[in-house]
Design an enzyme around this catalytic site. Structure first.
Site, short mmCIF file in Angstrom:
data_model
loop_
_atom_site.label_atom_id
_atom_site.label_comp_id
_atom_site.label_asym_id
_atom_site.label_seq_id
_atom_site.Cartn_x
_atom_site.Cartn_y
_atom_site.Cartn_z
N THR A 28 0.82 -1.21 0.00
CA THR A 28 0.00 0.00 0.00
C THR A 28 0.86 1.27 0.00
O THR A 28 2.05 1.24 0.29
CB THR A 28 -0.94 0.02 1.22
OG1 THR A 28 -0.17 0.05 2.43
CG2 THR A 28 -1.84 -1.21 1.23
N ASP A 29 0.18 2.37 -0.30
CA ASP A 29 0.84 3.68 -0.27
C ASP A 29 0.56 4.35 1.08
O ASP A 29 0.09 3.70 2.01
CB ASP A 29 0.36 4.53 -1.45
CG ASP A 29 -1.15 4.78 -1.45
OD1 ASP A 29 -1.80 4.60 -0.39
OD2 ASP A 29 -1.68 5.14 -2.52
N GLY A 30 0.82 5.63 1.16
CA GLY A 30 0.64 6.36 2.42
C GLY A 30 -0.80 6.46 2.89
O GLY A 30 -1.06 6.76 4.05
N ARG A 33 -3.83 2.39 0.65
CA ARG A 33 -4.47 1.84 -0.55
C ARG A 33 -3.41 1.13 -1.38
O ARG A 33 -2.25 1.54 -1.40
CB ARG A 33 -5.10 2.96 -1.37
CG ARG A 33 -6.25 3.60 -0.62
CD ARG A 33 -6.90 4.66 -1.40
NE ARG A 33 -8.11 5.09 -0.71
CZ ARG A 33 -8.94 5.97 -1.17
NH1 ARG A 33 -8.71 6.54 -2.34
NH2 ARG A 33 -10.00 6.30 -0.49
#
Length: 139
Positions: A28-30, A33
């Site tokens: 995931t990203d920050g 997601r």
């Protein structure tokens, strides 16, 4: 964590194949997601597991002097998958030619379509020249 199974209890590499995926935090990203590039890894997992279920080991294909390379990938993002989601990946072969194979992918969270894609995979020999797909790919 991922589990896989043919959708229709068929061992043909041309049968639609179902893989369950739980989104890991590192994918995931920050915003927690799934980073868009990680879907490509999911698609590759689906292709490799589809072959494995049909009794075709990708490592054996490579050991025989062939490699399968992605020559085209088209992805359509519809929604965001998030950390710890349970996703269903459906991988299916939509076309087989002498040296190419096309796949369609759908990733769902329940009934919600998250991502859909199509890829073209080419078979090459050890010198990087086009090579016929192994006969077992032709179902």
């Amino acid at each position: 964590m991922a589990t896989s199974k043919p959708i229709a209890d068929s061992s043909s590499p041309l049968s639609p194949f179902h893989t369950q995926i739980r989104v890991a935090y590192h994918e995931t990203d920050g915003q927690r997601r799934v980073h868009h590039a990680n879907y490509l890894n999911y698609f590759e997992r689906g292709r490799v597991e589809m072959l494995r279920a049909a009794g075709i080991l990708y490592k054996a294909v490579e050991d025989a002097g062939r490699i399968l390379v992605v020559t085209e990938m088209n992805v359509r993002y519809h929604a965001a998958a998030e950390f710890d989601d349970h996703l269903d990946l459906i991988t299916e072969v939509i076309e087989v030619r002498k040296v190419r194979i096309r796949h369609r992918y759908r990733i769902l969270r329940g009934d919600e379509l998250i991502v859909e894609a199509e890829s073209t995979i080419a078979c090459l020999d050890s010198q990087g020249r086009p090579s016929r797909l192994p006969p077992e790919f032709l179902g």
